[in-house]
Design an enzyme around this catalytic site. Structure first.
Site, PDB file in Angstrom:
ATOM      1  N   CYS A  14      11.089  -3.921  -0.594  1.00  0.00           N
ATOM      2  CA  CYS A  14      11.374  -2.497  -0.448  1.00  0.00           C
ATOM      3  C   CYS A  14      10.981  -2.075   0.970  1.00  0.00           C
ATOM      4  O   CYS A  14      10.381  -2.853   1.716  1.00  0.00           O
ATOM      5  CB  CYS A  14      10.538  -1.710  -1.460  1.00  0.00           C
ATOM      6  SG  CYS A  14       8.770  -1.945  -1.169  1.00  0.00           S
ATOM      7  N   HIS A  76      -0.784  -0.641  -0.275  1.00  0.00           N
ATOM      8  CA  HIS A  76      -1.215   0.058  -1.494  1.00  0.00           C
ATOM      9  C   HIS A  76      -2.113   1.254  -1.218  1.00  0.00           C
ATOM     10  O   HIS A  76      -2.405   2.028  -2.127  1.00  0.00           O
ATOM     11  CB  HIS A  76      -1.955  -0.918  -2.414  1.00  0.00           C
ATOM     12  CG  HIS A  76      -1.119  -2.082  -2.800  1.00  0.00           C
ATOM     13  ND1 HIS A  76      -1.265  -3.326  -2.248  1.00  0.00           N
ATOM     14  CD2 HIS A  76      -0.082  -2.180  -3.668  1.00  0.00           C
ATOM     15  CE1 HIS A  76      -0.367  -4.146  -2.756  1.00  0.00           C
ATOM     16  NE2 HIS A  76       0.364  -3.480  -3.610  1.00  0.00           N
ATOM     17  N   CYS A  98       2.058   2.520   2.344  1.00  0.00           N
ATOM     18  CA  CYS A  98       3.436   2.997   2.185  1.00  0.00           C
ATOM     19  C   CYS A  98       3.442   4.530   2.191  1.00  0.00           C
ATOM     20  O   CYS A  98       2.618   5.172   1.508  1.00  0.00           O
ATOM     21  CB  CYS A  98       4.012   2.481   0.866  1.00  0.00           C
ATOM     22  SG  CYS A  98       5.663   3.155   0.549  1.00  0.00           S
ATOM     23  N   GLU A 128      -3.746   0.348  -5.683  1.00  0.00           N
ATOM     24  CA  GLU A 128      -3.180   1.683  -5.408  1.00  0.00           C
ATOM     25  C   GLU A 128      -3.924   2.765  -6.185  1.00  0.00           C
ATOM     26  O   GLU A 128      -4.214   3.855  -5.652  1.00  0.00           O
ATOM     27  CB  GLU A 128      -1.686   1.702  -5.762  1.00  0.00           C
ATOM     28  CG  GLU A 128      -1.047   3.056  -5.454  1.00  0.00           C
ATOM     29  CD  GLU A 128       0.395   3.156  -5.940  1.00  0.00           C
ATOM     30  OE1 GLU A 128       1.123   2.139  -5.919  1.00  0.00           O
ATOM     31  OE2 GLU A 128       0.792   4.257  -6.353  1.00  0.00           O
ATOM     32  N   CYS A 193       8.404   5.219  -7.520  1.00  0.00           N
ATOM     33  CA  CYS A 193       9.196   5.282  -6.282  1.00  0.00           C
ATOM     34  C   CYS A 193      10.633   4.808  -6.501  1.00  0.00           C
ATOM     35  O   CYS A 193      10.962   4.203  -7.528  1.00  0.00           O
ATOM     36  CB  CYS A 193       8.524   4.458  -5.187  1.00  0.00           C
ATOM     37  SG  CYS A 193       8.737   2.691  -5.398  1.00  0.00           S
ATOM     38  N   SER A 221       1.349  -8.408  -8.966  1.00  0.00           N
ATOM     39  CA  SER A 221       2.348  -7.451  -8.479  1.00  0.00           C
ATOM     40  C   SER A 221       2.799  -6.589  -9.655  1.00  0.00           C
ATOM     41  O   SER A 221       3.513  -7.057 -10.547  1.00  0.00           O
ATOM     42  CB  SER A 221       3.543  -8.202  -7.881  1.00  0.00           C
ATOM     43  OG  SER A 221       4.665  -7.348  -7.808  1.00  0.00           O
ATOM     44  N   SER A 222       2.367  -5.332  -9.643  1.00  0.00           N
ATOM     45  CA  SER A 222       2.656  -4.446 -10.773  1.00  0.00           C
ATOM     46  C   SER A 222       4.153  -4.339 -11.018  1.00  0.00           C
ATOM     47  O   SER A 222       4.629  -4.468 -12.145  1.00  0.00           O
ATOM     48  CB  SER A 222       2.065  -3.061 -10.491  1.00  0.00           C
ATOM     49  OG  SER A 222       2.437  -2.143 -11.478  1.00  0.00           O
ATOM     50  N   ASN A 223       4.932  -4.139  -9.939  1.00  0.00           N
ATOM     51  CA  ASN A 223       6.365  -3.913 -10.186  1.00  0.00           C
ATOM     52  C   ASN A 223       7.069  -5.182 -10.659  1.00  0.00           C
ATOM     53  O   ASN A 223       8.016  -5.115 -11.431  1.00  0.00           O
ATOM     54  CB  ASN A 223       7.027  -3.266  -8.971  1.00  0.00           C
ATOM     55  CG  ASN A 223       7.291  -4.237  -7.865  1.00  0.00           C
ATOM     56  OD1 ASN A 223       8.305  -4.910  -7.880  1.00  0.00           O
ATOM     57  ND2 ASN A 223       6.370  -4.350  -6.915  1.00  0.00           N
ATOM     58  N   SER A 265       7.723  -7.015  -3.518  1.00  0.00           N
ATOM     59  CA  SER A 265       6.923  -7.699  -2.488  1.00  0.00           C
ATOM     60  C   SER A 265       7.387  -9.135  -2.264  1.00  0.00           C
ATOM     61  O   SER A 265       6.664  -9.935  -1.660  1.00  0.00           O
ATOM     62  CB  SER A 265       5.451  -7.671  -2.898  1.00  0.00           C
ATOM     63  OG  SER A 265       5.295  -8.090  -4.236  1.00  0.00           O
TER      64      SER A 265
HETATM   65 FE1  SF4 Z   1       6.346   1.923  -1.265  1.00  0.00          FE
HETATM   66 FE2  SF4 Z   1       5.282   0.449  -3.228  1.00  0.00          FE
HETATM   67 FE3  SF4 Z   1       7.572   1.772  -3.641  1.00  0.00          FE
HETATM   68 FE4  SF4 Z   1       7.552  -0.308  -2.028  1.00  0.00          FE
HETATM   69  S1  SF4 Z   1       7.130  -0.359  -4.223  1.00  0.00           S
HETATM   70  S2  SF4 Z   1       8.555   1.683  -1.612  1.00  0.00           S
HETATM   71  S3  SF4 Z   1       5.521  -0.180  -1.096  1.00  0.00           S
HETATM   72  S4  SF4 Z   1       5.577   2.686  -3.202  1.00  0.00           S
END
Ligand code: SF4
Length: 316
Positions: A14, A76, A98, A128, A193, A221-223, A265
């Protein structure tokens, strides 16, 4: 054996991760090592190992950095007390937080100043969440799940809700519903986000058409973890792996269509060996599953000690 590979779009890096990586990359290019980074610059094992090999020392405490040393804060974000301690040690800081995380910090700080109690929806202990919590620790309660909302006490102050940026869309909607039931006048900011949202929508569209879903991303990595959960919630076998070395070929048995994505990431090059391997196993059709086109780019930061990073700007 697999005949079709579906590739989620968007997937991988991202804008916030690109910015943080560019910053550390540029600092390593122009300054003597070691360069210190507070926490992992982004939550990806391969990225972190690459930077470590180039002379980055990752620390979890500011007092691990010698006075006057160069330190980069991760994407973070950090609590204000970390910034303050870095100042006291006269560290030369570049803040790669970010901008979308910074926005949550600012919302939290303002809400505390305006007299709200704050509920921070997020995973307790995640870098974060620790950073955001530090903006108003006496006023903020971390809420990790809808179940936790039931046990929250009544409030005399008005309630303001912020969230971690990388949460599950579905789980967060449930937590927010529960908060609204408990505190009907709560002001709610859903801070998930654009990158998290797009990657979850893409993996959902991908999983609906796949027999097996692979998510590349690290366990912290949370996402990335959320992407695997979204695919699994559709009843599909779904695995999160750091790279091809963690794939068990037995997963492909009886599978015709493989879906592949990656957390925010994750460099795309980690997917290349997986794609090549699938072609060798008989995949003849590779098809993107596109849900959004991303054009977001963040400007590079200025060091909080006021030093302009013009050469980083020039690299973009
Ligand atoms: Fe920003 Fe985290 Fe969203 Fe990437 S995943 S755009 S680093 S808030």
């Amino acid at each position: 054996m697999p005949h079709t590979l579906l590739l989620a779009e968007p997937r991988g890096f991202c804008a916030g991760v690109v910015r943080a990586i560019d910053v550390l990359d540029a600092v390593l290019d122009r300054e003597p090592t070691p360069i210190y980074a507070f926490h992992e610059i982004v939550h990806n094992r391969h990225v972190v190992e690459g930077f470590r090999a180039r002379g980055t020392v990752f620390v979890d405490r500011i007092d691990e950095v010698p006075e006057g040393g160069r330190i980069v804060f991760s994407a973070h974000g950090v609590a204000p007390e970390v910034v303050e301690e870095a100042r006291r040690r006269r560290l030369r800081v570049i803040d790669a937080t970010c901008p979308l995380v910074t926005k949550v910090h600012l919302e939290t700080r303002k809400a505390a100043k305006d007299g709200f109690d704050i509920l921070l929806v997020g995973h307790r202990g995640h870098d974060e969440v620790v950073g955001t919590l530090g903006e108003a620790p006496d006023r903020t309660t971390v809420v990790d799940s809808a179940d936790e909302v039931v046990g929250l006490p009544g409030r005399t102050r008005p309630v303001f809700v912020v969230t971690q940026t990388t949460l599950s869309l579905d789980d967060t909607a449930q937590v927010i519903d529960a908060i609204r039931s408990q505190y009907p006048s709560a002001q709610v900011r859903n801070d998930i986000c654009y990158a998290t949202t797009n990657r979850q929508l893409a993996v959902r569209a991908l999983a609906e058409r796949s027999d097996l879903v692979l998510v590349v991303g690290s366990s912290n990595s949370s996402n990335s973890v959320r992407l695997r959960e979204v695919a699994a919630s559709l009843g599909k076998p779904a695995y999160r792996v750091d790279g091809i070395e963690e794939i068990d070929p037995a997963w492909y048995e009886g599978v015709g269509i493989v879906g592949l994505t990656a957390g925010a990431s994750v460099p795309d090059e980690l997917l290349d060996p997986i794609i090549d391997d699938l072609r060798r196993r008989g995949v003849t059709r590779v098809e993107p599953v596109v849900v959004a086109e991303e054009t977001v780019v963040f400007q590079p930061p200025t060091g909080i000690d006021g030093e302009p990073l013009t050469d980083i700007t020039a690299r973009r």
